[in-house]
Design a protein around this motif. Structure first.
Motif, PDB file in Angstrom:
ATOM      1  N   ALA A 137       0.821  -1.212   0.000  1.00  0.00           N
ATOM      2  CA  ALA A 137       0.000   0.000   0.000  1.00  0.00           C
ATOM      3  C   ALA A 137       0.852   1.258   0.000  1.00  0.00           C
ATOM      4  O   ALA A 137       0.449   2.289  -0.545  1.00  0.00           O
ATOM      5  CB  ALA A 137      -0.932   0.004   1.213  1.00  0.00           C
ATOM      6  N   ARG A 138       2.055   1.196   0.594  1.00  0.00           N
ATOM      7  CA  ARG A 138       2.907   2.382   0.672  1.00  0.00           C
ATOM      8  C   ARG A 138       3.649   2.656  -0.625  1.00  0.00           C
ATOM      9  O   ARG A 138       4.149   3.766  -0.826  1.00  0.00           O
ATOM     10  CB  ARG A 138       3.930   2.196   1.795  1.00  0.00           C
ATOM     11  CG  ARG A 138       3.328   2.142   3.199  1.00  0.00           C
ATOM     12  CD  ARG A 138       2.895   3.518   3.676  1.00  0.00           C
ATOM     13  NE  ARG A 138       2.331   3.442   5.012  1.00  0.00           N
ATOM     14  CZ  ARG A 138       3.061   3.500   6.122  1.00  0.00           C
ATOM     15  NH1 ARG A 138       4.375   3.624   6.032  1.00  0.00           N
ATOM     16  NH2 ARG A 138       2.489   3.444   7.294  1.00  0.00           N
ATOM     17  N   MET A 139       3.762   1.664  -1.496  1.00  0.00           N
ATOM     18  CA  MET A 139       4.521   1.864  -2.730  1.00  0.00           C
ATOM     19  C   MET A 139       3.688   2.622  -3.757  1.00  0.00           C
ATOM     20  O   MET A 139       2.465   2.457  -3.837  1.00  0.00           O
ATOM     21  CB  MET A 139       4.948   0.511  -3.304  1.00  0.00           C
ATOM     22  CG  MET A 139       5.921  -0.259  -2.430  1.00  0.00           C
ATOM     23  SD  MET A 139       6.339  -1.867  -3.138  1.00  0.00           S
ATOM     24  CE  MET A 139       7.393  -1.355  -4.499  1.00  0.00           C
ATOM     25  N   THR A 140       4.347   3.440  -4.549  1.00  0.00           N
ATOM     26  CA  THR A 140       3.674   4.123  -5.646  1.00  0.00           C
ATOM     27  C   THR A 140       3.471   3.148  -6.802  1.00  0.00           C
ATOM     28  O   THR A 140       4.083   2.082  -6.850  1.00  0.00           O
ATOM     29  CB  THR A 140       4.497   5.319  -6.129  1.00  0.00           C
ATOM     30  OG1 THR A 140       5.728   4.832  -6.712  1.00  0.00           O
ATOM     31  CG2 THR A 140       4.832   6.263  -4.979  1.00  0.00           C
ATOM     32  N   ILE A 141       2.612   3.524  -7.752  1.00  0.00           N
ATOM     33  CA  ILE A 141       2.348   2.647  -8.897  1.00  0.00           C
ATOM     34  C   ILE A 141       3.629   2.423  -9.699  1.00  0.00           C
ATOM     35  O   ILE A 141       3.888   1.318 -10.192  1.00  0.00           O
ATOM     36  CB  ILE A 141       1.228   3.241  -9.798  1.00  0.00           C
ATOM     37  CG1 ILE A 141       0.897   2.292 -10.936  1.00  0.00           C
ATOM     38  CG2 ILE A 141       1.626   4.615 -10.317  1.00  0.00           C
ATOM     39  CD1 ILE A 141       0.324   0.968 -10.493  1.00  0.00           C
ATOM     40  N   THR A 142       4.475   3.452  -9.812  1.00  0.00           N
ATOM     41  CA  THR A 142       5.743   3.299 -10.543  1.00  0.00           C
ATOM     42  C   THR A 142       6.654   2.301  -9.850  1.00  0.00           C
ATOM     43  O   THR A 142       7.278   1.453 -10.495  1.00  0.00           O
ATOM     44  CB  THR A 142       6.442   4.663 -10.666  1.00  0.00           C
ATOM     45  OG1 THR A 142       5.571   5.583 -11.324  1.00  0.00           O
ATOM     46  CG2 THR A 142       7.729   4.535 -11.462  1.00  0.00           C
ATOM     47  N   GLU A 143       6.727   2.386  -8.534  1.00  0.00           N
ATOM     48  CA  GLU A 143       7.573   1.464  -7.778  1.00  0.00           C
ATOM     49  C   GLU A 143       7.070   0.034  -7.888  1.00  0.00           C
ATOM     50  O   GLU A 143       7.856  -0.909  -7.982  1.00  0.00           O
ATOM     51  CB  GLU A 143       7.626   1.891  -6.307  1.00  0.00           C
ATOM     52  CG  GLU A 143       8.360   3.204  -6.090  1.00  0.00           C
ATOM     53  CD  GLU A 143       8.130   3.785  -4.720  1.00  0.00           C
ATOM     54  OE1 GLU A 143       8.747   4.825  -4.397  1.00  0.00           O
ATOM     55  OE2 GLU A 143       7.315   3.225  -3.952  1.00  0.00           O
ATOM     56  N   SER A 318      12.277   2.822  -2.929  1.00  0.00           N
ATOM     57  CA  SER A 318      10.899   2.985  -2.483  1.00  0.00           C
ATOM     58  C   SER A 318      10.882   3.511  -1.050  1.00  0.00           C
ATOM     59  O   SER A 318      10.903   2.713  -0.102  1.00  0.00           O
ATOM     60  CB  SER A 318      10.137   1.656  -2.569  1.00  0.00           C
ATOM     61  OG  SER A 318       8.834   1.782  -2.010  1.00  0.00           O
ATOM     62  N   PRO A 319      10.813   4.819  -0.855  1.00  0.00           N
ATOM     63  CA  PRO A 319      10.781   5.361   0.513  1.00  0.00           C
ATOM     64  C   PRO A 319       9.590   4.836   1.316  1.00  0.00           C
ATOM     65  O   PRO A 319       9.736   4.485   2.488  1.00  0.00           O
ATOM     66  CB  PRO A 319      10.673   6.878   0.278  1.00  0.00           C
ATOM     67  CG  PRO A 319      11.234   7.092  -1.094  1.00  0.00           C
ATOM     68  CD  PRO A 319      10.875   5.870  -1.877  1.00  0.00           C
ATOM     69  N   GLY A 320       8.410   4.773   0.682  1.00  0.00           N
ATOM     70  CA  GLY A 320       7.237   4.282   1.389  1.00  0.00           C
ATOM     71  C   GLY A 320       7.343   2.807   1.731  1.00  0.00           C
ATOM     72  O   GLY A 320       6.988   2.374   2.826  1.00  0.00           O
TER      73      GLY A 320
END
Length: 566
Positions: A137-143, A318-320
């Protein structure tokens, strides 16, 4: 007996204030195993705390993995979360193979050594499924795309990846060309030439494949059939020799479908071949350079500085994701250890080296710990919920299409034909793709039957329904991931044989049934909008006529509402 940290251990606490000492280990290091065993024997703590949850503890102890619950596996993004878990597990498994030690051997050594000395064991890590859910859930779609792509490129031949990329791009580009090709100068003659070359090229490839199968191996047979098909298609496209024949056999609608799909697939495969070449050039082409992972001294992984560098590299990716996978778990484990220390226990904590610094920081300053309720529970993700917005827009657009045409006075017979076509094409493609994934007829049938409804509401998916039915005949558990890792680690088998065996693994089969059923419905929706609807709409004046009727319907609806309220 092993106890979770929130359950009082059997051992009575030592007199006075408790203490916590932390050992940082590499999960694939033999020296870490020896260090853990020595520390437990020398220190004789009240409790040994390990970086495990109950599920991973049971798996390390050789217990039968728990079956996965269908409702947990099929809801929301759980399939993608399992892909993330699989990727992380695969990377650790490959490291363990390179250094000839089972992943998690350090934790298992801590548990077994504690049991030998009669010391209680506390499981202090957060549940892995909760961690993976929050990680995803924390990752962006690009990541997410980069991560899944990295897994695919790491375990799949670049040629296979290129072909798959080409097919996906082609299936998207084909319908788009049918809708907007005229705006970029693509005429019916171009569609006819593309359809003729595509059909004859495909026929030539199939014929050559059958003939080559009598004398050539699999790889050379594939090259021969693709090369021969491409040569025939190129000659037909350049000369136009088959245009008249194909045009007389097929109607204009069929020519548009086949021609636009051919153009899309040719362009997509060309892009895929370029991607395959790039992947091949960027990937390793020979022995690993000196100083690479094969040459690395694995014991360096227990050094805090080296592990910190590795963690920071992941944080840049991926910071998130790093926040959920590293920082939150540091805080969660520290909460457990502080609780044991405050209760008066002397604790020896065995954790991955990458978590040691963060945990010790919290132990030195417990007031800095974030509240526990922020570290547990389902993460809903951040930012604008584009998926829900798109789902609502699609649902409203679908209903509005029928309502506005009805308000414009379009006969019910036409609306029923449109709905029937929508139902049929979704059913055929969703069920057909499910069967390609190996689904049973009952599962494919259920997925196809609901595809018309789920395709207009992304909050639902036909793959979920097909998956529920398929689970009646499958037993899926976390142990399947280990089986998949073993298959992917076999470098002697050809990729085709490995893929075939992967479909025999229940978890992989279920994921593919769910995914391909959904893909089938998406493809069907694109084909309906691009091809079927314009064909049915010819009696109403084509796209322009339908658009005008919808405007008339909107005007009539507004007048009706105005008369009602006034």
């Amino acid at each position: 007996m092993t106890e979770p940290a929130d359950r009082p251990p059997r051992t009575e606490p030592s007199d006075g204030e408790g203490s916590v000492s932390v050992i940082g280990t590499a999960h694939v290091s033999q020296a870490s195993v020896e260090e853990v065993e020595t520390a437990i024997a020398d220190e004789q703590p009240d409790i040994v705390a390990v970086e495990l949850d109950d599920g991973r503890y049971r798996q390390l102890k050789g217990h039968e993995p728990d079956d996965l619950d269908a409702s947990d596996l099929l809801q929301g993004n759980t399939v993608f979360q399992f892909l993330a878990y699989w990727m992380l597990s695969y990377v650790q498994t490959r490291l363990g193979e390179q250094f000839d030690i089972d992943p998690g051997a350090d934790m298992l050594a801590a548990v077994e050594s504690a049991e030998e000395h009669g010391i209680d064991v506390a499981l202090v890590d957060r549940d892995i499924q909760e961690t993976i859910q929050r990680f995803w859930a924390r990752m962006t779609i690009t990541e997410k795309l980069r991560m899944v792509g990295g897994l695919a490129f790491g375990v799949t031949d670049s040629r296979v990846v290129g072909v798959m990329v080409g097919l996906i791009v082609g299936l998207v580009a084909g319908p788009a060309l049918a809708l907007f090709g005229g705006a970029v100068g693509i005429t019916e003659a171009v569609y006819l030439r593309a359809a003729a070359s595509g059909l004859l090229g495909l026929a030539a490839a199939l014929l050559i494949d059958q003939l080559a199968g009598l004398a050539l191996g699999a790889d050379r047979r594939l090259v021969a059939s693709l090369g021969g098909g491409w040569a025939v298609a190129s000659v037909v496209a350049a000369s136009g020799v088959a245009d008249a024949l194909v045009g007389s056999l097929l109607g204009g609608f069929a020519v548009t479908i086949i021609g636009s799909l051919t153009l899309g697939l040719v362009g997509g495969l060309a892009l895929g071949l370029v991607a395959a070449v790039v992947i091949g050039l960027l990937g390793p082409s020979g022995p690993a350079p000196e100083g690479g992972i094969d040459e690395m001294d694995i014991e360096e992984l227990t050094d805090a500085d080296v592990v910190t560098v590795m963690m920071e590299e992941f944080r840049q990716f991926s910071p998130g994701g790093a926040e959920a996978l590293i920082d939150e778990r540091d805080a969660y484990i520290a909460h457990q250890l502080v609780g044991l220390r405050d209760a008066g226990y002397d604790v020896l904590a065995v954790v991955g080296a990458g978590h040691r610094a963060g945990i010790e920081g919290y132990l030195d300053d417990p007031a800095s710990l974030p509240p526990m309720n922020t570290l547990v529970g389902e993460e809903t993700g951040r930012g604008i919920p584009w998926g829900k917005i798109i789902g609502i827009v699609l649902s409203v657009a679908f209903v509005s299409f029928f309502v506005l045409l009805a308000m414009a006075g379009v006969q019910n017979a036409f609306l029923l034909r449109v709905f029937g076509a929508w139902f049929l094409i979704n059913a055929v493609f969703a069920a057909g793709f499910a069967k390609l994934a190996g689904a049973r007829w009952s599962s494919a049938g259920v997925g196809g039957a609901v595809a018309w409804m789920t395709s207009i509401n992304p909050a639902l998916a036909p793959g979920w329904f097909a998956g529920y039915v398929e689970l009646r005949h499958l037993t899926v558990n976390v142990g399947d991931i280990g089986t998949l890792n073993d298959l992917l680690s076999d470098e002697r088998k050809p990729i085709g044989e490995i893929l075939g065996e992967m479909f025999d693994v229940p978890l992989f089969k279920l994921i593919m049934v769910v995914a391909l059923t959904n893909v089938g419905s998406i493809v069907a929706s694109a084909l309906f909008v691009s091809y079927i609807l314009p064909l049915l709409g010819t009696e109403l004046g084509g796209v322009d006529g339908i658009s005008q009727l919808m405007l008339d319907g909107a005007r009539n609806s507004a007048e009706l509402i105005w008369r009602t309220i006034t």
